[in-house]
Design a protein around this motif. Structure first.
Motif, PDB file in Angstrom:
ATOM      1  N   THR A  33      35.096  25.206  83.346  1.00  0.00           N
ATOM      2  CA  THR A  33      35.169  24.798  81.943  1.00  0.00           C
ATOM      3  C   THR A  33      36.157  23.647  81.818  1.00  0.00           C
ATOM      4  N   LEU A  34      35.698  22.577  81.172  1.00  0.00           N
ATOM      5  CA  LEU A  34      36.560  21.461  80.817  1.00  0.00           C
ATOM      6  C   LEU A  34      37.080  21.766  79.418  1.00  0.00           C
ATOM      7  N   LEU A  35      38.363  22.037  79.317  1.00  0.00           N
ATOM      8  CA  LEU A  35      38.971  22.550  78.087  1.00  0.00           C
ATOM      9  C   LEU A  35      40.025  21.591  77.568  1.00  0.00           C
ATOM     10  N   GLY A  36      40.125  21.523  76.252  1.00  0.00           N
ATOM     11  CA  GLY A  36      41.181  20.714  75.648  1.00  0.00           C
ATOM     12  C   GLY A  36      40.856  20.371  74.213  1.00  0.00           C
ATOM     13  N   ASP A 199      37.236  25.694  72.855  1.00  0.00           N
ATOM     14  CA  ASP A 199      37.550  27.082  72.536  1.00  0.00           C
ATOM     15  C   ASP A 199      38.169  27.751  73.762  1.00  0.00           C
ATOM     16  N   GLN A 200      39.467  28.042  73.694  1.00  0.00           N
ATOM     17  CA  GLN A 200      40.144  28.586  74.866  1.00  0.00           C
ATOM     18  C   GLN A 200      39.642  29.981  75.232  1.00  0.00           C
ATOM     19  N   LEU A 201      39.198  30.762  74.240  1.00  0.00           N
ATOM     20  CA  LEU A 201      38.641  32.081  74.550  1.00  0.00           C
ATOM     21  C   LEU A 201      37.342  31.942  75.339  1.00  0.00           C
ATOM     22  N   SER A 223      42.363  29.143  88.045  1.00  0.00           N
ATOM     23  CA  SER A 223      41.602  30.252  87.484  1.00  0.00           C
ATOM     24  C   SER A 223      42.154  30.616  86.103  1.00  0.00           C
ATOM     25  N   PRO A 224      41.329  31.227  85.245  1.00  0.00           N
ATOM     26  CA  PRO A 224      41.797  31.569  83.896  1.00  0.00           C
ATOM     27  C   PRO A 224      43.077  32.396  83.878  1.00  0.00           C
ATOM     28  N   GLY A 241      45.665  31.206  75.036  1.00  0.00           N
ATOM     29  CA  GLY A 241      46.207  32.486  74.609  1.00  0.00           C
ATOM     30  C   GLY A 241      46.097  32.659  73.108  1.00  0.00           C
ATOM     31  N   SER A 242      45.621  33.820  72.685  1.00  0.00           N
ATOM     32  CA  SER A 242      45.501  34.125  71.261  1.00  0.00           C
ATOM     33  C   SER A 242      45.860  35.593  71.040  1.00  0.00           C
TER      34      SER A 242
END
Length: 355
Positions: A33-36, A199-201, A223-224, A241-242
């Motif tokens: 996943t490309l996250l940001g 979406d970090q989740l 890794s996550p 983190g949520s």
């Protein structure tokens, strides 16, 4: 199955640098996943790997084949990279049935009629949409259209499947269901998935590895659970983190917990990162006051004031609630408290606080 390698990949739009000297290896059969946040460069990165955007500098290799190299002038077009692309808006042909949408790419590749029929039926069954083969996209729900789009993308058996926020148009319940299906699909197809999301989740639950970006720069690639438990810097810790991580200045924490040992670090020079689940209610501990309470059944999120002013978030698991202004005591799980350098925001190596 292919390994994807990015070396010093940079993309500039005029004076704006969208992606800055990105180095990354995507292993065979990985789910990346490309996250940001918006504008961080994640979609640009995806498009450059797929061949839809030409990098300004760098080198991209897919399955030991160089598909882009700025120095040698190599730039293999998207249709020659053996990849599939799943768009956010599904991009289904409205005048074609589900069967025809899935078969379209195979017909262009001159597959035989029998092979097209067999592949279409295989994908309809895999995506659990066999009963919708003769329907048109307008007759399907959003989730069903999403499954058709996935089936069409998988039809030609691409080595890599790229997805750019494919679940953003779905409601929350359907997004959760489709995450489950995508993770199962990744296992069943034995393919490499590269997935863009803000979406970090979504990133945490789907990925084998997360590539977290900010302002075109790679912040962490791991890794996550590694990203969650050992974030490279304060941005990563805060973004993943949520509820969000709590940050406290070291000097403040040292005052609240005078027994804290900072392992040689000056309390004035560090910030502590404390995940909400690491702040626990106890019969004895540091006095705190419940400022607000958000029960959800499975857990309750508490906003607590310590010493009347230091605000922290805690998570209490179970169907329990608290009256506002209730007096409680809290303890900190010292083994999971992180130390960050105030100057650069980076995690201090082996930076843990022991109480």
């Amino acid at each position: 199955m292919p390994q994807i390698k990015l070396e010093n990949v940079t993309k500039r739009f005029g004076e704006f640098t969208a992606v800055d000297a990105l180095h990354m290896i995507i292993d065979d059969r990985a789910f990346i996943t490309l996250l940001g946040p918006s504008g961080c460069g994640k979609t640009t990165t995806l498009r450059m790997i797929a061949g839809l955007e030409m990098p300004t500098e760098g080198k991209i290799t897919i399955d030991d084949k160089v598909v882009f190299d700025s120095e040698s002038g190599i730039n293999v077009p998207p249709d020659k990279r053996d990849v599939g692309f799943l768009f956010q808006n599904y991009a289904l042909w409205p005048h074609m049935t589900v069967n025809q949408n899935i078969a379209f790419g195979l017909e262009n590749l001159k597959w035989s009629r029998a092979d097209i029929k067999a592949r279409t039926e295989e994908l309809l069954a895999m995506l659990k949409i066999a009963e919708f083969g003769d329907r048109y996209p307008s007759e399907l729900s959003g989730g069903q259209q999403q499954r058709v789009a996935i089936a069409r993308t998988l039809a030609t058996k691409p080595k890599v499947l790229f997805m750019d926020e494919p679940l953003s148009n779905l409601d929350a319940k359907l997004r959760t269901e489709m995450r489950t299906e995508l993770k199962r699909l990744h296992k069943d197809t034995d393919s490499t998935f590269v997935y863009v999301t803000h979406d970090q989740l979504e990133a945490m639950t789907l990925a084998t590895k997360i590539c977290l970006m900010k302002d075109g720069l790679l912040q962490q690639y791991a890794s996550p659970l590694a990203v969650y438990n050992a974030p490279a810097n304060m941005f990563t810790a805060d973004f993943v983190g949520s509820p969000s991580i709590n940050f406290m200045k070291g000097a403040v924490f040292a005052r609240i917990c005078p027994a804290a040992k900072f392992e040689g670090a000056n309390p004035e020079s560090v910030t502590l990162g404390i995940r909400p689940e690491c702040i626990q209610l106890a019969s004895q501990g540091i006095p705190a006051t419940v400022y607000s309470t958000l029960p959800s059944g499975m857990e309750t999120i508490l906003r607590l004031h310590i010493e009347g002013k230091e605000a922290v978030t805690s998570v209490v698991f179970g169907d329990i609630d608290f009256e506002i202004d209730t007096k409680v005591n809290v303890t900190f799980d010292a083994k999971k408290i992180l130390l960050f350098n105030n100057e650069n925001g980076n995690l201090i190596e082996n930076g843990r606080v022991a109480l």
